[in-house]
Design a protein around this motif. Structure first.
Motif: not given
Length: 450
Positions: A99, A68, A65, A102-103, A136, A105, A97, A75, A78-80
């Motif tokens: 969420p 944001d 992604h 959190g994200k 992650g 990065y 995914e 932004s 980042f990935v979920y």
């Protein structure tokens, strides 16, 4: 400065740069070989690393992604995290995914002390180009059925597939240049082969063992065929038994005549005939069939590193014939040139004439042929590994990755097409080598002046 100017005005380089496909082929190959050489740096994970829980088998490529979702602005990438479930219809794993965790990065130049690697088996490091913080995970090209990162395995697989292509070509060209040069330069100058081997002199030291094995193999083949005919003959009546005995007797006489000639009388051999007949025998057998047959002689459970060198040797052994034939033709014409005759009149040895005056005349052809031969060896290794006769775990190659994809059946096309990425890299490397070879052929052609 003067050297840089001479490179820019070099007509060969200018002709090559005009061939846009060849230039792009060279750039792509440079990227592929750099990634293979520094595979540990470019891959986010160890190629054999996977997690038992939560399982990640057949995970699709991770979505990265750049916007944001809360602020709707650009932004940091980042990935979920993902959560796994089973599709009730296809019974295949399904990832969504999550969420809520959190994200994560994407960070560059990250340290992974828990997964170190070595560069050229000398330098130890844990620095990687990119990655995300655990728990992650980032899978650019998805995962295989064990949950191992496919991108990392493709990068490491390039070390084997691309290296085997070059090493096999070097083995093939060493044999082709040596034997093709001997066949062309010594054509019409036969030598006498006699036993014991202590009497071998000069060229007999090179071709003596080869010719001895050929004659010995011919004698063994005659006796083996006769015995096989007698063993497989279904008849048990006296007439059939008499035929079997006659065939065995003829086979024994043929083998005895060959051995008598080999051990009692010197054999007059022309190096050109000996080498070219060997080339014709190898060329008469389909390459893939010959490669599989030779590989089947060795056990399949040998050490994986030994398998690597075995594949290199087999590919090089079956690929030298075509080069030897062309080199022979070039040497046959070059050896009659005035400068070669002058060197011979001045007392230069045959080895010096071949090394200093004859073989350099084949340089342009060898360079072009080398670039066009390497993709064939890459395909050969991929075919062997695809059939389970090449490189084995824990090492990996593009062909071995395709074999794993093939084991998934038709679902590899419908449910998890990302497992076919190794085939794309095989296609890309072979196509790039062909473009590069085509450009080198045009650039080194002395008839092209523009």
């Amino acid at each position: 400065m003067a050297q840089a100017t001479s490179l820019r005005t070099n007509p060969v380089l200018q002709r090559f740069r005009k061939h846009r496909l060849a230039v792009w082929g060279g750039r792509i190959l440079l990227v592929l070989y750099l990634m293979a050489a520094f595979a540990g740096f470019f891959s986010p994970y160890d190629p054999n690393y996977y997690e038992l829980y939560p399982p990640k088998g057949n995970h699709p490529p991770t979505r990265i992604h750049f916007v944001d979702p809360e602020t709707k602005r650009l932004s940091r990438p980042f990935v979920y995290a993902t959560k796994r479930s089973i599709d009730p219809v296809s019974l295949q794993p399904r990832y969504e995914e999550d969420p809520s965790q959190g994200k994560f990065y994407v960070r560059f130049f990250v340290r992974t002390p828990e997964h170190p690697y070595t560069v050229f088996k000398v330098f130890r490091s844990d620095l990687r180009l990119f990655g995300v913080d655990p728990p992650g995970r980032i899978f650019l090209m998805g995962t295989d059925n064990f949950g191992r990162d496919l991108f990392s395995r493709i990068v490491y697989g390039g070390q084997v597939s691309l290296t085997i292509g070059i090493l096999s070509a070097l083995v093939s060209f060493a044999l082709g240049l040596l034997l093709g040069g001997i066949a062309g330069y010594f054509s019409g100058r036969p030598f006498h082969l006699s036993l014991p081997p202590s009497r071998w002199r000069g060229l007999g030291l090179v071709l003596g063992p080869l010719s001895f094995l050929l004659w010995l193999g011919l004698a063994a083949a005659a006796l083996f065929l006769a015995l096989s005919f007698a063993r497989l003959s279904p008849g048990k009546d006296p007439f059939s038994l008499g035929i079997d005995a006659l065939v065995v007797l003829l086979g024994a006489l043929a083998a005895g005549a060959i051995l008598y000639r080999l051990f009692r009388e010197p054999i007059r051999l022309d190096p050109d005939d000996l080498i070219m007949r060997t080339v014709e025998i190898i060329a008469a057998i389909p390459s893939l069939f010959l490669l599989i047959s030779l590989r089947a002689v060795f056990p399949t459970d040998v050490d994986p590193l030994l398998t690597f060198y075995l594949v290199v040797g087999l590919l090089g052994f079956i690929g030298w014939g075509g080069l030897a034939r062309v080199v022979r033709g070039i040497v046959l014409s070059v050896r009659e040139m005035d400068y070669v005759q002058a060197a011979r009149a001045l007392g230069a040895s045959d080895g010096r004439i071949i090394a200093r005056h004859v073989l350099p005349a084949t340089a342009s052809y060898v360079i072009v042929s080398l670039s066009l031969t390497i993709p064939g060896f890459i395909l050969g290794e991929s075919g062997l590994s695809f059939l389970g006769l090449g490189v084995t775990e824990p090492y990996t190659s593009w062909g071995l990755l395709l074999q794993a994809a093939q084991q998934g059946g038709f679902a590899s096309f419908t449910d998890r097409p990302w497992v076919l990425w190794p085939g794309f890299f095989i296609f890309l490397s072979v196509l790039s080598w062909n473009f590069l070879g085509d450009g080198l052929r045009d650039a080194l052609d002395p008839r092209r002046r523009t």
